[in-house]
Motif scaffolding. Structure first.
Motif, PDB file in Angstrom:
ATOM      1  N   ALA A 177       0.830  -1.208   0.000  1.00  0.00           N
ATOM      2  CA  ALA A 177       0.000   0.000   0.000  1.00  0.00           C
ATOM      3  C   ALA A 177       0.861   1.254   0.000  1.00  0.00           C
ATOM      4  O   ALA A 177       0.597   2.211  -0.742  1.00  0.00           O
ATOM      5  CB  ALA A 177      -0.933  -0.006   1.212  1.00  0.00           C
ATOM      6  N   GLU A 280      -3.427   5.105   5.317  1.00  0.00           N
ATOM      7  CA  GLU A 280      -4.516   6.017   4.978  1.00  0.00           C
ATOM      8  C   GLU A 280      -4.011   7.126   4.053  1.00  0.00           C
ATOM      9  O   GLU A 280      -2.991   7.768   4.332  1.00  0.00           O
ATOM     10  CB  GLU A 280      -5.086   6.648   6.254  1.00  0.00           C
ATOM     11  N   GLU A 301      -7.620   2.952  -4.461  1.00  0.00           N
ATOM     12  CA  GLU A 301      -8.115   1.843  -3.637  1.00  0.00           C
ATOM     13  C   GLU A 301      -8.427   0.623  -4.505  1.00  0.00           C
ATOM     14  O   GLU A 301      -8.094  -0.523  -4.148  1.00  0.00           O
ATOM     15  CB  GLU A 301      -9.368   2.271  -2.875  1.00  0.00           C
ATOM     16  N   GLN A 302      -9.042   0.854  -5.645  1.00  0.00           N
ATOM     17  CA  GLN A 302      -9.374  -0.256  -6.542  1.00  0.00           C
ATOM     18  C   GLN A 302      -8.110  -0.904  -7.105  1.00  0.00           C
ATOM     19  O   GLN A 302      -8.077  -2.115  -7.329  1.00  0.00           O
ATOM     20  CB  GLN A 302     -10.292   0.236  -7.663  1.00  0.00           C
ATOM     21  N   CYS A 332     -15.508   0.363  -0.715  1.00  0.00           N
ATOM     22  CA  CYS A 332     -15.256  -0.872  -1.454  1.00  0.00           C
ATOM     23  C   CYS A 332     -15.434  -2.026  -0.476  1.00  0.00           C
ATOM     24  O   CYS A 332     -14.784  -2.059   0.578  1.00  0.00           O
ATOM     25  CB  CYS A 332     -13.852  -0.892  -2.043  1.00  0.00           C
ATOM     26  N   THR A 346     -12.481  -0.727   2.292  1.00  0.00           N
ATOM     27  CA  THR A 346     -11.972   0.638   2.163  1.00  0.00           C
ATOM     28  C   THR A 346     -13.118   1.636   2.190  1.00  0.00           C
ATOM     29  O   THR A 346     -14.257   1.311   1.837  1.00  0.00           O
ATOM     30  CB  THR A 346     -11.200   0.855   0.842  1.00  0.00           C
ATOM     31  N   THR A 348     -13.509   5.976   1.147  1.00  0.00           N
ATOM     32  CA  THR A 348     -12.893   7.245   0.773  1.00  0.00           C
ATOM     33  C   THR A 348     -13.948   8.336   0.855  1.00  0.00           C
ATOM     34  O   THR A 348     -15.054   8.189   0.318  1.00  0.00           O
ATOM     35  CB  THR A 348     -12.250   7.205  -0.627  1.00  0.00           C
ATOM     36  N   GLY A 378      -8.825   8.369   2.359  1.00  0.00           N
ATOM     37  CA  GLY A 378      -9.192   7.063   1.816  1.00  0.00           C
ATOM     38  C   GLY A 378      -8.276   5.971   2.330  1.00  0.00           C
ATOM     39  O   GLY A 378      -7.062   6.162   2.468  1.00  0.00           O
ATOM     40  N   THR A 379      -8.849   4.802   2.607  1.00  0.00           N
ATOM     41  CA  THR A 379      -8.092   3.649   3.091  1.00  0.00           C
ATOM     42  C   THR A 379      -7.369   2.980   1.934  1.00  0.00           C
ATOM     43  O   THR A 379      -7.983   2.684   0.906  1.00  0.00           O
ATOM     44  CB  THR A 379      -9.043   2.613   3.713  1.00  0.00           C
ATOM     45  N   LEU A 380      -6.083   2.704   2.109  1.00  0.00           N
ATOM     46  CA  LEU A 380      -5.348   1.987   1.071  1.00  0.00           C
ATOM     47  C   LEU A 380      -5.065   0.541   1.465  1.00  0.00           C
ATOM     48  O   LEU A 380      -4.868  -0.314   0.604  1.00  0.00           O
ATOM     49  CB  LEU A 380      -4.046   2.718   0.738  1.00  0.00           C
ATOM     50  N   TRP A 385      -8.141  -6.468   5.836  1.00  0.00           N
ATOM     51  CA  TRP A 385      -7.945  -7.096   4.528  1.00  0.00           C
ATOM     52  C   TRP A 385      -7.511  -8.560   4.664  1.00  0.00           C
ATOM     53  O   TRP A 385      -7.746  -9.361   3.762  1.00  0.00           O
ATOM     54  CB  TRP A 385      -6.896  -6.333   3.726  1.00  0.00           C
TER      55      TRP A 385
END
Length: 419
Positions: A177, A280, A301-302, A332, A346, A348, A378-380, A385
């Motif tokens: 990330a 983040e 993120e995607q 997501c 995630t 954002t 946004g969460t990376l 996970w």
């Protein structure tokens, strides 16, 4: 805080936002009244102070016989100024209270509550197995990667140990990330996880969800639930140079949440816990660019979700499920096979100028005038996970295939074998 000028120009837009959130539109009228009262109090106090200064100058020039009356008037005026300044302070406090009671004005978010989200896209098909899949905790225990029993023994419910390949898997994921973020121009940051009340309040985390936050009363500090908080406060009371585009940071930190309203929910495993690690993303930008920056953060993120090879969907979060600072949020959600459900990995959020107005973060426009900046987050990648990675990549013998993008961070390992 919302823009008072925008409120005065179009109070109905703010009321519509409140209704979409399921919040009280009457708070808008309260804020309008408080704003009018404060402006009137300021005018009254300014008028009296001006009169007092004028009188002061005239006393020095007055004839001796006129001076006693002027001095008497001066004493009365001083008392009036004192009363007016007290009223001004009281009106200012009332305005601040009313102002902070209203969440950000939504921008395009669907109305409704938690279940009223809109699915924007599906990526990948739900994983299908020709064997009975295990949940992430059973897999993690088989790999000797997750130990919730000793986590509870040492710290209580919703705590855990990541050990062996579990710890390595988390570090691999977070390093990927951070590498991804750096490749997109983010400055890596390891921020403090204890912050002052001003930082927590400024980002909007001491409102209706303050019971989720850990506080250290003896030090008057808070443990952050996301590095969004210290990163947002990093430039408080500063004027940024955004002439070359957004200023972006990627914060790697431990995060802490009380999960006060989640009794009985997701008690098994590491899906909903009190402590986790996260990378983040955080952006400061011109408000005119905020919507486009929001889509970019979602794209990053995607990109990460594609790298870990899990099926997921993107949802447009409904207004009533937004935090107070967010005008719009995309989540997501990855497919979790044993739950036969999508679960958030995630988020954002576009916070427009709401946080920056509270924190005093500005930039100069093309004419050199200071303007309030926009902030986005946004969460990376985060500890959660691991749930999706283990469950979607499991094999019949309890081993787990390592996604190709993570292998360089795991010494080239292709499969995690049961211990």
């Amino acid at each position: 805080m919302i823009d008072l000028r925008a409120l005065r120009d179009d109070p109905e837009a703010v009321k519509a936002s409140q209704r979409a959130r399921g919040a009280d539109p009457g708070l808008v009228d309260t804020l309008l009244a408080a704003d009018a009262a404060r402006r009137a109090a300021v005018v009254r106090a300014d008028e009296l102070r001006t009169e007092q200064k004028t009188l002061g100058r005239s006393i020095g020039k007055a004839d001796p016989q006129e001076r006693p009356a002027l001095l008497e008037r001066g004493r009365a005026l001083a008392a009036d100024v004192k009363v007016a300044e007290a009223a001004e302070a009281e009106a200012g406090a009332a305005l601040t209270s009313a102002h902070r009671a209203i969440p950000n004005v939504i921008e395009g978010a669907p109305p409704g509550g938690e279940q009223d989200f809109v699915v924007l896209e599906h990526v990948g098909e739900p994983t299908d197995f020709d064997f009975e899949p295990k949940d992430h905790l059973a897999l993690g225990e088989g790999l000797r990667a997750i130990d919730t029993e000793r986590g509870a023994k040492v710290s209580g419910a919703r705590f855990y140990f990541l050990r062996g390949v579990g710890a390595q898997l988390q570090l691999a994921m977070l390093n990927l990330a951070l590498t991804t973020a750096i490749g997109h121009g983010f400055v890596p940051m390891i921020p403090p996880v204890l912050v002052k009340p001003e930082a927590m309040e400024g980002t909007g985390f001491l409102g209706e969800h303050s019971d989720e936050v850990y506080r250290l009363p003896a030090d008057d500090l808070y443990l952050v639930g996301t590095s969004e908080v210290p990163l947002a406060a990093y430039h408080s009371d500063e004027i940024l140079d955004l002439s070359s585009g957004p200023v972006r940071y990627a914060g790697w930190s431990s995060c802490f949440r009380r999960e006060a309203g989640s009794y009985g929910k997701d008690t098994r495993g590491i899906l909903r816990v009190h402590q986790f690690d996260k990378v983040e993303m955080f952006s400061y930008c011109d408000p005119a660019d905020a919507a486009a920056e929001h889509r970019r953060l979602l794209g990053y993120e995607q990109e990460m979700l594609a790298a870990v090879e899990v099926p997921y969907r993107v949802i447009d979060v409904a207004a009533g499920d937004l935090g107070s600072s967010a005008a719009r949020k995309y989540d997501c959600e990855a497919w979790v096979p044993t739950q036969q459900a999508y679960r958030e990995l995630t988020s954002t959020s576009n916070c427009t100028t709401f946080q920056a107005r509270r924190l005093g973060v500005r930039f100069r426009d093309a004419d050199g005038r200071p303007q309030v900046a926009a902030t986005l987050n946004g969460t990376l990648a985060t500890t959660r996970w691991i749930v999706a990675i283990l469950e979607n990549h499991q094999q019949a013998d309890g081993s787990v295939r390592v996604p190709a993008a993570l292998r360089p961070y795991l010494g080239g390992r292709e499969v995690l074998e049961p211990a």
